[in-house]
Scaffold this motif. Sequence first.
Motif, mmCIF file in Angstrom:
data_model
loop_
_atom_site.group_PDB
_atom_site.id
_atom_site.type_symbol
_atom_site.label_atom_id
_atom_site.label_comp_id
_atom_site.label_asym_id
_atom_site.label_seq_id
_atom_site.Cartn_x
_atom_site.Cartn_y
_atom_site.Cartn_z
ATOM 1 N N GLY A 158 0.810 -1.200 0.000
ATOM 2 C CA GLY A 158 0.000 0.000 0.000
ATOM 3 C C GLY A 158 0.849 1.258 0.000
ATOM 4 O O GLY A 158 1.957 1.290 -0.538
ATOM 5 N N GLU A 159 0.326 2.307 0.645
ATOM 6 C CA GLU A 159 0.962 3.621 0.617
ATOM 7 C C GLU A 159 1.030 4.220 2.017
ATOM 8 O O GLU A 159 0.103 4.070 2.816
ATOM 9 N N LEU A 160 2.122 4.919 2.269
ATOM 10 C CA LEU A 160 2.247 5.689 3.503
ATOM 11 C C LEU A 160 1.490 7.011 3.391
ATOM 12 O O LEU A 160 1.089 7.593 4.399
ATOM 13 N N PHE B 97 9.536 12.649 6.501
ATOM 14 C CA PHE B 97 10.582 11.976 5.727
ATOM 15 C C PHE B 97 11.889 12.758 5.762
ATOM 16 O O PHE B 97 12.970 12.173 5.852
ATOM 17 N N GLU B 98 11.789 14.076 5.693
ATOM 18 C CA GLU B 98 13.002 14.892 5.724
ATOM 19 C C GLU B 98 13.725 14.757 7.063
ATOM 20 O O GLU B 98 14.956 14.793 7.123
ATOM 21 N N ARG B 99 12.972 14.596 8.153
ATOM 22 C CA ARG B 99 13.574 14.423 9.481
ATOM 23 C C ARG B 99 14.015 12.985 9.726
ATOM 24 O O ARG B 99 14.650 12.693 10.727
ATOM 25 N N VAL B 100 13.637 12.088 8.827
ATOM 26 C CA VAL B 100 13.864 10.644 9.006
ATOM 27 C C VAL B 100 13.287 10.229 10.366
ATOM 28 O O VAL B 100 13.973 9.646 11.214
ATOM 29 N N ASP B 101 12.025 10.519 10.542
ATOM 30 C CA ASP B 101 11.316 10.264 11.795
ATOM 31 C C ASP B 101 10.309 9.135 11.570
ATOM 32 O O ASP B 101 9.195 9.376 11.094
ATOM 33 N N CYS C 156 4.778 6.876 10.492
ATOM 34 C CA CYS C 156 3.676 5.958 10.822
ATOM 35 C C CYS C 156 2.402 6.720 11.147
ATOM 36 O O CYS C 156 1.295 6.303 10.775
ATOM 37 N N GLU C 157 2.538 7.849 11.841
ATOM 38 C CA GLU C 157 1.364 8.679 12.139
ATOM 39 C C GLU C 157 0.746 9.232 10.855
ATOM 40 O O GLU C 157 -0.488 9.292 10.717
ATOM 41 N N CYS C 158 1.590 9.618 9.903
ATOM 42 C CA CYS C 158 1.085 10.113 8.623
ATOM 43 C C CYS C 158 0.340 9.010 7.864
ATOM 44 O O CYS C 158 -0.687 9.264 7.222
ATOM 45 N N VAL D 268 -1.508 1.161 8.125
ATOM 46 C CA VAL D 268 -1.243 1.343 6.702
ATOM 47 C C VAL D 268 -2.334 0.647 5.906
ATOM 48 O O VAL D 268 -2.859 -0.397 6.328
ATOM 49 N N ILE D 269 -2.690 1.224 4.767
ATOM 50 C CA ILE D 269 -3.670 0.604 3.881
ATOM 51 C C ILE D 269 -3.170 0.675 2.441
ATOM 52 O O ILE D 269 -2.308 1.476 2.106
ATOM 53 N N ALA D 270 -3.735 -0.178 1.630
ATOM 54 C CA ALA D 270 -3.614 -0.026 0.182
ATOM 55 C C ALA D 270 -4.797 0.840 -0.237
ATOM 56 O O ALA D 270 -5.940 0.387 -0.214
ATOM 57 N N HIS D 271 -4.526 2.089 -0.579
ATOM 58 C CA HIS D 271 -5.607 3.038 -0.846
ATOM 59 C C HIS D 271 -6.485 2.593 -2.009
ATOM 60 O O HIS D 271 -7.679 2.890 -2.045
#
Length: 319
Positions: free
Chosen positions: A46-48, A233-237, A242-244, A277-280
């Motif tokens: 799926g997608e983040l 992603f820029e912070r590599v967090d 996962c929250e996103c 996470v889901i496959a949208h």
Amino acid sequence: MLRQDRRGVSHRDVSPAAAAHNALFATARTDAPPMVYSGVCHGTLGELWQGPYEQDGELHIGLISLPVRKYSWMHYLPGEHGQIELDLAGKDKCRRAIELYLQHHGKSLPPGRWNHDSELPLGKGMASSTADLVATIRCLDRVFGLQTPIATVADLLRGIERSDSVFLDRYALYLSGRQQVVRSFDAPLRLHACYIDEGGTVETEKLAEPLLRHYQRHLPAYRRHLQRAIDAFERVDPLAVCECATHSAQLAQWVTPKIHFESLRQRQHEFGADGIVIAHTGSLLGYLFVTRPDAARMGELSSFFRGLGRQCRFAETGL
């Protein structure tokens, strides 16, 4: 024992058994396995993030895929007798990829046979179709000793289908219709997933228009969410990523709802999951973990999903 022939050259006597062994060994060395050229491509879980991306005054479907360590393979055996219509029956898009590739590079295939295999089920949201195409292109590169540039791979895909970014070696914000990389991320994120398949299959192309209409109605929320995803992603967090993913799954409930999403949401903290996470445009959903669940937690997760009538699967994600 040495003996001399009439020219005075010395030879060592060889027993019949030794002679037979040497003959067999010589045959084995020359009887090498046939040459096989192979291409491999990973799929996605799926997608983040998936949502609208504005470009040139238009809305496009953008996504940040979650790579998964499951793969599609394409093999080519030159010299074998094969018929592409039979070898790749049901793989019309792969046959089209071969045709476009040969046209682009000005090549002709030698006689041979195709063979395909995959760990990625169709229509579930694991980018199985795109992974097949990329594996095909990579196989052809091996046949001809080429390395097709990323931009050319995107061009080839554009002529076939709305695609995913599985041909990249990093996370990226990608426009699936334009086959365009908007932004890539160097974040080496590895996550662990426990997921289920809710059943059925989804045709991605048929969902494009409903998704875009949905995005237009909720554009401000999606804009804010995209910026949060980029920042994570820029912070590599990994926790923020996962929250996103959870937020993206929640937004998607308005247009491509998952039956068990609320059940997962209610039990998320109990299982120590860091996200959902889901496959949208698929039938998969599950939990994300920054740290791999131990055996006891895996058992608890399996019991929970079995209680929902589904068998869960565990997978490592990332590149």
